[in-house]
Motif scaffolding. Structure first.
Motif, short mmCIF file in Angstrom:
data_model
loop_
_atom_site.label_atom_id
_atom_site.label_comp_id
_atom_site.label_asym_id
_atom_site.label_seq_id
_atom_site.Cartn_x
_atom_site.Cartn_y
_atom_site.Cartn_z
N ASP A 155 -0.21 10.42 5.87
CA ASP A 155 0.14 9.42 6.87
C ASP A 155 -1.04 8.51 7.21
N GLU A 189 -1.47 6.18 10.03
CA GLU A 189 -0.81 5.79 11.28
C GLU A 189 -1.13 4.36 11.69
N TYR A 225 2.56 2.86 -1.99
CA TYR A 225 1.71 3.47 -0.96
C TYR A 225 0.24 3.32 -1.30
N ARG A 253 8.34 5.33 7.25
CA ARG A 253 7.19 6.24 7.10
C ARG A 253 7.66 7.67 6.85
N CYS A 273 8.35 7.29 13.36
CA CYS A 273 6.96 6.84 13.55
C CYS A 273 6.80 5.78 14.63
N CYS A 325 7.25 1.12 12.18
CA CYS A 325 7.80 0.48 10.99
C CYS A 325 8.98 -0.38 11.43
#
Length: 815
Positions: free
Chosen positions: A202, A204, A314, A376, A391, A394
């Motif tokens: 992750d 963040e 990613y 996410r 999350c 997003c």
């Protein structure tokens, strides 16, 4: 071991604590254990093998896939005072021989090499008997055929390790690895009972935004216009698309460059270096611009086309926000992206099994784009990690944008396709709906349909976008047709189409909003950025290798002017402080003096923030003020500096009216920080004490805290004072001397006043600040950069041209 890992982190890297997972990984390596570490891009993988390299005896060999990546890493290490080097094809023969000799003499703690180098007998003969403490494999997913960056040369690594006289600790690091890739890394590298760390995928700080309902080009241009002071990357699927976007931005005068496999190695390296060194703001690239981008201040990444896999996606969005500051990642999706990626798979991969793997990965990426769940959460699930809560960072989680009902427009499109009887492409459908008179429409008698021309209010591009959005949301389907001239997609109806047509299903889209960053002018920050750029240029390194953006921001917030204050800022270690710290302290100190800023007042936490602001009024004691001025003149002569650099006039007036009798009270005076107190504090206190005793004054001390200082009842800003004095026909040079501000600053006040729509009633002799030759050069720079960008103009001009010369030439046309 002379230093503990935390001591090394502080001394060389300037951080007081490790990030998540780093310390455990480092301790495993120091305990002589093999390690596989899977950490998110920007999670600090390199520190995990660099810190042990400094703790262990011997040399660490780092296997890295790209020349540019090696160079950035080594430059960064050297900037931090660590002995490191690399061996690759960019070296001349003399450089190569010197490095070989230095390796023999154990000069280096870290040696970076490309995997192809491991097959060299000359290199093997050099290192096989050396004390190699660790072999670190960076971007370890390249060893797996399941990996998105598979490289056959990586499979040489286990054979290289076996040839070494003594097996070193073997460590492997990657950011994006599915279960299949992890197993390949463990098995192919033959890691020995490794500690496996998955610190989490992750990121963040990254806002994930997938756009399915906007015109790509319009969205892109709007976004860049609103984020033009930030660094960003635009990824496109093909070289042609890269070139088109690049040319379009170049014509609009954006600082942009490009990167794809069709460029020469030299051009790619040159363009990448300009981007890393902040000489350009925007890079347009294919996925060839993946690994090797060690730039910390990328604030946004835009995918103009959908990538082939979630790993690719990613990895590429991970180029943003490596400094852990908030950053934005935007994917602009159109159904045609899927066809582009299928084509690239077909022509780019020959192996049938690899092709099947890539088709599967592509479908997973398509599923992500169409998902209504937290993006996410979906991505982390792909990598085997569970996110229990959505999350809220997003575009699926956040309800940004206005929901609009598009049911009627959708019914018009669907009805038209239904009446056209058979499948046609988007272009024909758009022509019918917009009432085109072209030959093909008329030949099919589509001009007689009831839906002919019913969507004239849409532009051609808008209607194509709307139809593509209907497809993206499953209201229409695309059919691939293979013909003699290749494939061509057509549009057909499905079950959802008919439900919309019958009014059983509503079509509601969320109109995407382009985020806006209002660039806040921070003069001190700009000064620090300029200093950083000059230092980087002199040392031929990227600016972030001096100090990162977040570090500079913290300098501006804390007004750090001492070693202790600097070392308390994340990113300023002892080595970097010794090399660069004093330069930055001097700029900040000078700024505080020039702007009459009490940094203690600025950074102090306000305990009673709910209270209304009040003024703190001080009346100058003229006799004490004159004594303080004489003291200042004396110290200025001793230090061979200008008087205002000791203490400015406002500070002297405040001291004279408040009578501070100890260091604690002196700290509450504007413009007096720890450095000033250390240098002049005792002298000032002694002078004040002697004066108050002589005059029989008993001071009643009152803390100023956050109250606004008013000296002798004058509540005007410096800009207002300058303009008032100019209107009294006072000479600008005399005014600047009296107020102890620069000519450039005063001319800037006049410029801002005029640009606000005001007229002036005084004359300025601007010609004395520049020569005719200087004026010509300055005007050329103004034409290129605009009159509002003083810093850029100054940067491109010869050093001897001063800021006041630039200001004078700009101001000239308004007077």
């Amino acid at each position: 071991m002379e230093l503990k890992p935390i001591d090394i982190l502080s001394k060389y890297y300037g951080y007081s604590s490790f990030r998540k997972g780093q310390e455990n990984i480092i301790n495993s390596i120091i305990d002589n254990k093999d390690v596989l570490a899977i950490m998110p891009t920007g999670g600090g993988k390199s520190i995990c093998y660099q810190v042990p390299a400094l703790c262990l005896d011997g040399i660490t060999i780092v296997i890295s896939p790209l020349i540019s990546l090696m160079k950035d890493q080594v430059d960064n290490l050297r900037a931090s005072g660590i002995e490191a080097t690399y061996i690759n094809s960019s070296l001349s023969q003399n450089e190569y021989l010197k490095i070989l000799n230095d390796i023999k003499e154990d000069k280096y703690k870290l040696l970076y090499v490309a995997p192809e180098r491991l097959d060299s007998r000359e290199f093997m003969d050099l290192v096989k008997d050396k004390n190699i403490s660790q072999v670190a494999v960076d971007e370890a997913h390249c060893i797996s055929s399941w990996g998105h960056d598979f490289r056959k040369s990586y499979q040489i690594i286990p054979y290289f390790i076996k040839k070494l006289k003594k097996r070193p600790i073997v460590t492997a690091f990657t950011a994006t690895a599915s279960l299949e890739v992890r197993n390949d890394i463990l098995n192919i590298l033959e890691l020995n009972k490794p500690d496996v760390y998955i610190t989490g995928f992750d990121r963040e700080n990254l806002f994930i935004n997938i756009i399915k309902s906007s015109s790509k080009n319009r969205y892109l241009l709007d976004y860049i216009e609103n984020h033009q002071n930030e660094s960003g990357i635009i990824y496109a699927a093909t070289r042609k698309e890269v070139e088109n976007i690049y040319e379009g931005l170049l014509k609009r005068n954006y600082k942009v460059s490009k990167y794809h496999a069709g460029l020469s190695n030299e051009e790619r390296a040159f363009n990448q270096e300009k981007f890393v060194k902040d000489e350009i703001k925007i890079m347009v690239a294919t996925n060839a611009f993946g690994m090797g981008i060690d730039k910390f201040n990328v604030r946004w990444v835009i995918h103009y086309n959908m990538p082939q896999s979630i790993e690719n996606y990613y990895q590429e969005i991970g180029r943003a926000g490596r400094d852990n500051e908030k950053s934005e990642c935007i994917l602009l999706f159109m159904p045609g992206d899927v066809h582009i990626q299928k084509y690239l798979i077909d022509v780019g991969i020959e192996n049938t099994n690899r092709k099947k793997i890539q088709y599967k990965k592509l479908q997973q990426m398509v599923d992500l784009v169409h998902s209504n769940n937290c993006y996410r959460k979906s991505i982390l699930e792909y990598f085997g990690e569970e996110l229990k809560e959505d999350c809220q960072n997003c575009s699926n989680c956040l309800s940004e944008g206005e929901i609009t009902d598009k049911t009627i427009d959708a019914q018009k499109v669907i009805s038209c396709i239904f009446r056209m009887k058979r499948s046609f492409g988007t272009t024909m459908i758009v022509d019918v709906l917009r009432g085109s008179r072209n030959k093909k429409v008329l030949e099919q008698n589509f001009n007689n349909l009831s839906t002919y021309g019913i969507m004239k209010d849409y532009s051609n591009e808008e209607l194509k976008t709307f139809i593509n959005t209907l497809i993206a949301h499953g209201y229409l389907e695309v059919v691939e047709n293979i013909g003699t001239r290749g494939s061509y997609p057509t549009i057909r109806l499905n079950d959802k189409s008919m439900k919309v047509l019958k009014g059983e299903l509503k079509v509601q889209f969320k109109e995407s909003k382009v985020s806006i960053v209002k660039y806040m002018e921070n003069e001190l920050y700009e000064k620090l950025v300029e200093l950083r750029a000059n230092i980087a240029r002199e040392n031929n390194i990227a600016p972030y290798m001096v100090f990162g953006d977040a570090t500079l921001n913290n300098m501006t917030k804390t007004y750090a002017t001492t070693k202790e204050e600097m070392l308390n800022i994340s990113g300023v270690g002892e080595i970097k402080y010794e090399r660069y710290g004093k330069y930055f302290e001097d700029i900040i100190e000078k700024y505080l003096i020039e702007k009459n800023i009490d940094k203690n007042e600025v950074i102090k936490i306000e305990e009673n923030s709910s209270q209304d602001s009040e003024f703190f009024e001080v009346t100058t004691d003229k006799d004490l003020f004159e004594k303080l001025k004489q003291y200042r003149i004396k110290k200025a002569k001793e230090e061979n500096v200008l008087s205002y650099m000791i203490l400015n006039l406002t500070t002297l007036k405040e001291i004279s009216g408040r009578y501070p009798l100890n260091e604690e009270q002196l700290k509450d005076i504007s413009g007096v920080g720890p450095v000033k107190i250390e240098k002049y504090g005792q002298d000032i206190i002694k002078l004040v004490k002697e004066y108050t005793q002589e005059k029989n004054i008993t001071p009643k001390w009152q803390e100023k805290n956050k109250l606004k200082l008013i000296i002798d009842g004058d509540n005007r800003k410096n800009s207002e004072i300058v303009l008032d004095l100019l209107n009294q026909n006072k000479n600008i040079d005399d005014i600047c001397e009296e107020l102890e501000i620069s000519i450039s600053t005063s001319l800037g006040y006049v410029y801002d006043y005029i640009k606000s729509g005001n007229s002036i009633n005084f004359n300025l002799n601007l010609k004395k600040y520049y020569s005719d030759d200087e004026r010509e050069i300055i005007l050329n720079a103004i034409n290129n950069f605009g009159e509002n960008n003083i810093r850029k103009i100054k940067y491109v001009l010869p050093d001897e041209i001063k800021y006041e010369s630039i200001r004078a030439v700009i101001l000239e046309k308004y007077l």
